[in-house]
Design a protein around this motif. Structure first.
Motif, mmCIF file in Angstrom:
data_model
loop_
_atom_site.group_PDB
_atom_site.id
_atom_site.type_symbol
_atom_site.label_atom_id
_atom_site.label_comp_id
_atom_site.label_asym_id
_atom_site.label_seq_id
_atom_site.Cartn_x
_atom_site.Cartn_y
_atom_site.Cartn_z
ATOM 1 N N ALA A 1 30.483 -26.789 -45.761
ATOM 2 C CA ALA A 1 30.005 -27.596 -44.622
ATOM 3 C C ALA A 1 31.160 -28.398 -44.015
ATOM 4 O O ALA A 1 31.400 -28.359 -42.801
ATOM 5 C CB ALA A 1 28.876 -28.526 -45.079
ATOM 6 N N GLU B 1 38.837 -34.974 -49.395
ATOM 7 C CA GLU B 1 38.332 -34.188 -50.528
ATOM 8 C C GLU B 1 38.736 -34.883 -51.818
ATOM 9 O O GLU B 1 39.873 -35.309 -51.971
ATOM 10 C CB GLU B 1 38.898 -32.758 -50.460
ATOM 11 C CG GLU B 1 38.711 -31.918 -51.692
ATOM 12 C CD GLU B 1 37.265 -31.759 -52.143
ATOM 13 O OE1 GLU B 1 36.386 -31.437 -51.314
ATOM 14 O OE2 GLU B 1 36.995 -31.991 -53.347
ATOM 15 N N LYS C 1 30.292 -13.812 -57.855
ATOM 16 C CA LYS C 1 30.223 -12.448 -57.330
ATOM 17 C C LYS C 1 31.356 -11.582 -57.905
ATOM 18 O O LYS C 1 31.191 -10.379 -58.099
ATOM 19 C CB LYS C 1 30.269 -12.447 -55.796
ATOM 20 C CG LYS C 1 28.891 -12.481 -55.159
ATOM 21 C CD LYS C 1 28.177 -13.800 -55.212
ATOM 22 C CE LYS C 1 27.072 -13.941 -56.168
ATOM 23 N NZ LYS C 1 26.430 -15.266 -56.157
ATOM 24 N N ASP D 1 24.734 -28.824 -49.009
ATOM 25 C CA ASP D 1 23.891 -29.069 -50.188
ATOM 26 C C ASP D 1 23.448 -30.520 -50.324
ATOM 27 O O ASP D 1 22.413 -30.800 -50.919
ATOM 28 C CB ASP D 1 24.677 -28.710 -51.467
ATOM 29 C CG ASP D 1 24.637 -27.226 -51.779
ATOM 30 O OD1 ASP D 1 24.301 -26.438 -50.874
ATOM 31 O OD2 ASP D 1 24.960 -26.854 -52.919
ATOM 32 N N THR E 1 25.889 -21.270 -48.981
ATOM 33 C CA THR E 1 27.125 -21.447 -48.226
ATOM 34 C C THR E 1 26.909 -21.191 -46.737
ATOM 35 O O THR E 1 27.409 -21.937 -45.889
ATOM 36 C CB THR E 1 28.201 -20.490 -48.788
ATOM 37 O OG1 THR E 1 28.454 -20.919 -50.123
ATOM 38 C CG2 THR E 1 29.472 -20.515 -47.984
HETATM 39 C C1 LIG Z 1 27.043 -20.322 -59.556
HETATM 40 C C2 LIG Z 1 26.719 -20.467 -58.093
HETATM 41 C C3 LIG Z 1 26.675 -19.351 -57.308
HETATM 42 C C4 LIG Z 1 26.393 -19.466 -55.955
HETATM 43 N N1 LIG Z 1 26.346 -18.338 -55.198
HETATM 44 C C5 LIG Z 1 26.062 -18.426 -53.883
HETATM 45 C C6 LIG Z 1 26.022 -17.267 -53.078
HETATM 46 O O1 LIG Z 1 26.226 -16.155 -53.563
HETATM 47 N N2 LIG Z 1 25.764 -17.404 -51.763
HETATM 48 C C7 LIG Z 1 25.522 -18.629 -51.205
HETATM 49 O O2 LIG Z 1 25.291 -18.700 -49.998
HETATM 50 N N3 LIG Z 1 25.553 -19.753 -51.942
HETATM 51 C C8 LIG Z 1 25.818 -19.681 -53.268
HETATM 52 N N4 LIG Z 1 25.872 -20.825 -54.018
HETATM 53 C C9 LIG Z 1 25.625 -22.121 -53.356
HETATM 54 C C10 LIG Z 1 26.886 -22.612 -52.628
HETATM 55 O O3 LIG Z 1 27.958 -22.682 -53.530
HETATM 56 C C11 LIG Z 1 26.616 -23.969 -52.003
HETATM 57 O O4 LIG Z 1 25.441 -23.918 -51.242
HETATM 58 C C12 LIG Z 1 27.765 -24.388 -51.104
HETATM 59 O O5 LIG Z 1 28.938 -24.521 -51.855
HETATM 60 C C13 LIG Z 1 27.424 -25.710 -50.414
HETATM 61 O O6 LIG Z 1 28.499 -26.128 -49.626
HETATM 62 P P1 LIG Z 1 28.749 -27.688 -49.368
HETATM 63 O O7 LIG Z 1 29.873 -27.774 -48.423
HETATM 64 O O8 LIG Z 1 27.479 -28.352 -49.061
HETATM 65 O O9 LIG Z 1 29.163 -28.246 -50.802
HETATM 66 P P2 LIG Z 1 30.429 -27.891 -51.703
HETATM 67 O O10 LIG Z 1 30.912 -26.527 -51.463
HETATM 68 O O11 LIG Z 1 30.063 -28.252 -53.112
HETATM 69 O O12 LIG Z 1 31.535 -28.893 -51.188
HETATM 70 C C14 LIG Z 1 31.434 -30.264 -51.387
HETATM 71 C C15 LIG Z 1 32.832 -30.819 -51.525
HETATM 72 O O13 LIG Z 1 32.773 -32.233 -51.504
HETATM 73 C C16 LIG Z 1 33.637 -32.735 -52.493
HETATM 74 N N5 LIG Z 1 33.169 -34.072 -52.862
HETATM 75 C C17 LIG Z 1 32.078 -34.395 -53.598
HETATM 76 N N6 LIG Z 1 31.967 -35.727 -53.682
HETATM 77 C C18 LIG Z 1 33.005 -36.248 -52.988
HETATM 78 C C19 LIG Z 1 33.432 -37.561 -52.713
HETATM 79 N N7 LIG Z 1 32.773 -38.623 -53.179
HETATM 80 N N8 LIG Z 1 34.542 -37.734 -51.966
HETATM 81 C C20 LIG Z 1 35.239 -36.660 -51.486
HETATM 82 N N9 LIG Z 1 34.883 -35.388 -51.724
HETATM 83 C C21 LIG Z 1 33.764 -35.185 -52.453
HETATM 84 C C22 LIG Z 1 33.541 -31.723 -53.623
HETATM 85 O O14 LIG Z 1 34.659 -31.794 -54.481
HETATM 86 C C23 LIG Z 1 33.492 -30.422 -52.835
HETATM 87 O O15 LIG Z 1 34.775 -29.917 -52.582
HETATM 88 C C24 LIG Z 1 26.151 -20.742 -55.376
HETATM 89 C C25 LIG Z 1 26.200 -21.880 -56.187
HETATM 90 C C26 LIG Z 1 26.467 -21.750 -57.523
HETATM 91 C C27 LIG Z 1 26.508 -22.993 -58.375
#
Ligand SMILES: Cc1cc2nc3c(=O)[nH]c(=O)nc-3n(C[C@H](O)[C@H](O)[C@H](O)COP(=O)(O)OP(=O)(O)OC[C@H]3O[C@@H](n4cnc5c(N)ncnc54)[C@H](O)[C@@H]3O)c2cc1C
Length: 482
Positions: A16, A35, A53, A310, A318
């Motif tokens: 995101a 980050e 994957k 998330d 993702t």
């Molecule tokens: C095992 C597994 C398999 C998955 N497989 C799939 C798949 O095949 N397809 C799919 O679509 N989704 C999959 N997902 C879900 C997907 O990984 C998440 O939906 C996606 O990563 C969400 O993106 P995001 O940007 O919301 O969060 P994230 O990718 O978790 O990014 C959040 C970021 O914020 C950072 N952060 C957290 N707190 C702070 C803070 N206080 N200050 C600064 N930085 C911070 C974290 O370090 C991280 O880098 C899977 C999840 C898991 C656990």
């Protein structure tokens, strides 16, 4: 207007946050991306989609090697898996993708990347590494972490989550997985295929509870046939660490207790939004039990602060995070009011067979009370599936009472890829007759899409009424045999 340091500040460098940072910076907004980890990419790259994957593919190859005779090949002795080599492959895939998500790349796009854990000081500023930084708009994209149950004894027992499972030096000989959602189910099959004895514990009577039971049960049947043991309708009473083994004591629906011992435990029981330390309570950003509360433009209760991915607890994928990142850019940078619409948000569980879904399944149709009909086509009637030795599964098309598609679920080989055609059909409101009439290459798995669209139409075309009409007008003579 006070002179803010940045036009937009983003907290979290996952799917995101990176989408917002890249869009905002390329549109000329002065962008800050913060980050907390050492590298960008978030859970998907480091602990989620990419390693899972990669592991699934490795496990699939090993599984096919063991099944060589089913393809008319000689049987051969396969040595056990060296998980360090598997880990190396996982790390190499991550490193390749990491370049795309590097600090340098985002800097070249025009975004400043800072590492650290910020906390809101006021509605427009955060404290970061001892400095105060302000931005006109903020985006919270901090993602989620594995939810850990308050099970007795778990806090004194070492366990794995998605953060550790891809980085082990050794394949566990046995593993109890708590939970039976997509992560649990994918890992159960992959590790079982690699040689781990896998037990899955699930509170309810179905795995993959968001999916229709018939589809989820078919996946469970395949996993059982490969050696996974399921405990459904079962709760965990307590957990004990015996050193080289962990004991998990379960209670089933009849009240019987069951003891399972395994080398490792994997906790995969859902996700908690990452909110700790952000100081949201200080600035009036409201949260709910799932995550940060947002409106349909992804604005929090402070309208200049957005949340995406998330951390909102909505659709934890993702591609959902990326979609939401785009919505934030429209609203915060373009000032074009754009609302989220998840009607046709697809997803896929990457078991073998895969289960991909778009729109309503029967469960959701029943919940909403919409009238629907179901049309199915099995993969065992698809010539390519037979050639591939991949006959399990079916496609399920739900139509409303005016015969418009409500949703599609594909359970079968490469279901995630096969769903793409439906992504286009449903979003572009393509008529089923157009899909049924479009020529698809033979023999492909994709023919199943055309076939299911055609079943409804062929029932009408080959009806008694049409036959009677043709006989009347063109004097057709009817059946020539039997
Ligand atoms: C095992 C597994 C398999 C998955 N497989 C799939 C798949 O095949 N397809 C799919 O679509 N989704 C999959 N997902 C879900 C997907 O990984 C998440 O939906 C996606 O990563 C969400 O993106 P995001 O940007 O919301 O969060 P994230 O990718 O978790 O990014 C959040 C970021 O914020 C950072 N952060 C957290 N707190 C702070 C803070 N206080 N200050 C600064 N930085 C911070 C974290 O370090 C991280 O880098 C899977 C999840 C898991 C656990």
């Amino acid at each position: 207007m006070p002179p803010y340091d940045y036009d937009i500040g983003i907290i979290g460098g996952g799917a995101a946050g990176l989408t917002v940072a890249s869009g905002a910076a390329q549109l000329g907004a002065k962008t800050l991306l913060i980050e907390k980890e050492k590298a960008l990419g978030g859970d998907c790259l480091h602990y989620g989609c990419v390693p899972s994957k990669t592991l699934i593919r490795t496990a699939q190859v090993y599984h096919l090697m063991k099944k060589s005779q089913a393809f008319g090949l000689p049987r051969f002795e396969i040595p056990p898996v060296d998980f360090r080599a598997v880990k190396k492959r996982i790390q190499s895939v991550i490193e390749t993708i990491q370049k795309h998500d590097s600090e340098e790349r985002f800097c070249s796009l025009g975004a400043k990347v800072e590492f650290g854990e910020p906390a809101f000081a006021d509605e427009h500023s955060v404290r970061l590494n001892g400095k105060k930084v302000s931005a006109k708009n903020w985006v919270i994209a901090t993602g989620s972490s594995p939810s850990i149950p308050a099970t007795q004894g778990l806090d004194q027992t070492p366990y794995l989550t998605n953060k550790e499972i891809f980085y082990l030096d050794q394949l566990p000989s046995s593993l109890v997985i708590l939970g039976a959602g997509p992560v649990a189910t994918e890992m159960a099959q992959a590790l079982c295929r690699l040689g781990t004895q896998v037990f899955v514990v699930q509170r309810s009577g179905q795995i993959l509870t968001k999916e229709d039971k018939d589809m989820a049960d078919e996946i469970m049947k395949v996993l059982i046939s490969e050696g996974v043991t399921f405990f459904l309708n079962t709760t965990v009473l307590h957990v004990k660490d015996w050193g080289s083994e962990k004991e998990i004591v379960l209670k089933d629906r009849e009240g019987e207790t069951i003891s399972v011992k395994a080398e490792q435990i994997l906790v995969a029981m859902g996700r908690d939004a990452n909110l700790k330390g952000l100081g949201l309570e200080r600035i009036g950003v409201e949260c709910n039990p799932k995550g940060i509360t947002v409106d349909d433009r992804l604005r929090t209760t402070q309208k200049h602060i957005y949340a995406a991915g998330d951390v909102t607890g909505a659709y934890q994928f993702t591609h959902a995070a990326g979609y939401e990142g785009g919505i934030v850019v429209s609203n915060a940078i373009f000032h074009l009011p754009r609302k989220t619409n998840y009607t046709f948000l697809p997803w896929c569980t990457y078991t073998d067979p895969e289960l991909a879904s778009i729109g309503m399944n029967e469960k959701r149709a029943r919940e909403t009370g919409v009238e629907y009909s179901v049309w199915t086509e099995p993969f065992k009637s698809n010539d390519r599936s037979l050639a591939e030795g991949e006959e399990a599964g079916k496609i399920k098309l739900l139509l409303d009472k005016s015969e418009k598609p409500l949703g599609v679920q594909v359970l079968g080989p490469q279901a995630g890829e096969l769903l793409s055609e439906w992504v286009a059909v449903l979003n572009a409101k393509v008529k089923l007759s157009t899909l049924a009439a479009a020529v698809h290459p033979y023999p492909t798995l994709g023919e199943i899409n055309k076939r299911v669209a055609g079943t409804l139409l062929s029932q009408k075309i080959f009806s008694e009424r049409v036959k009677k009409g043709l006989k009347f007008f063109f004097n057709l003579k009817g059946r020539a045999c039997g």
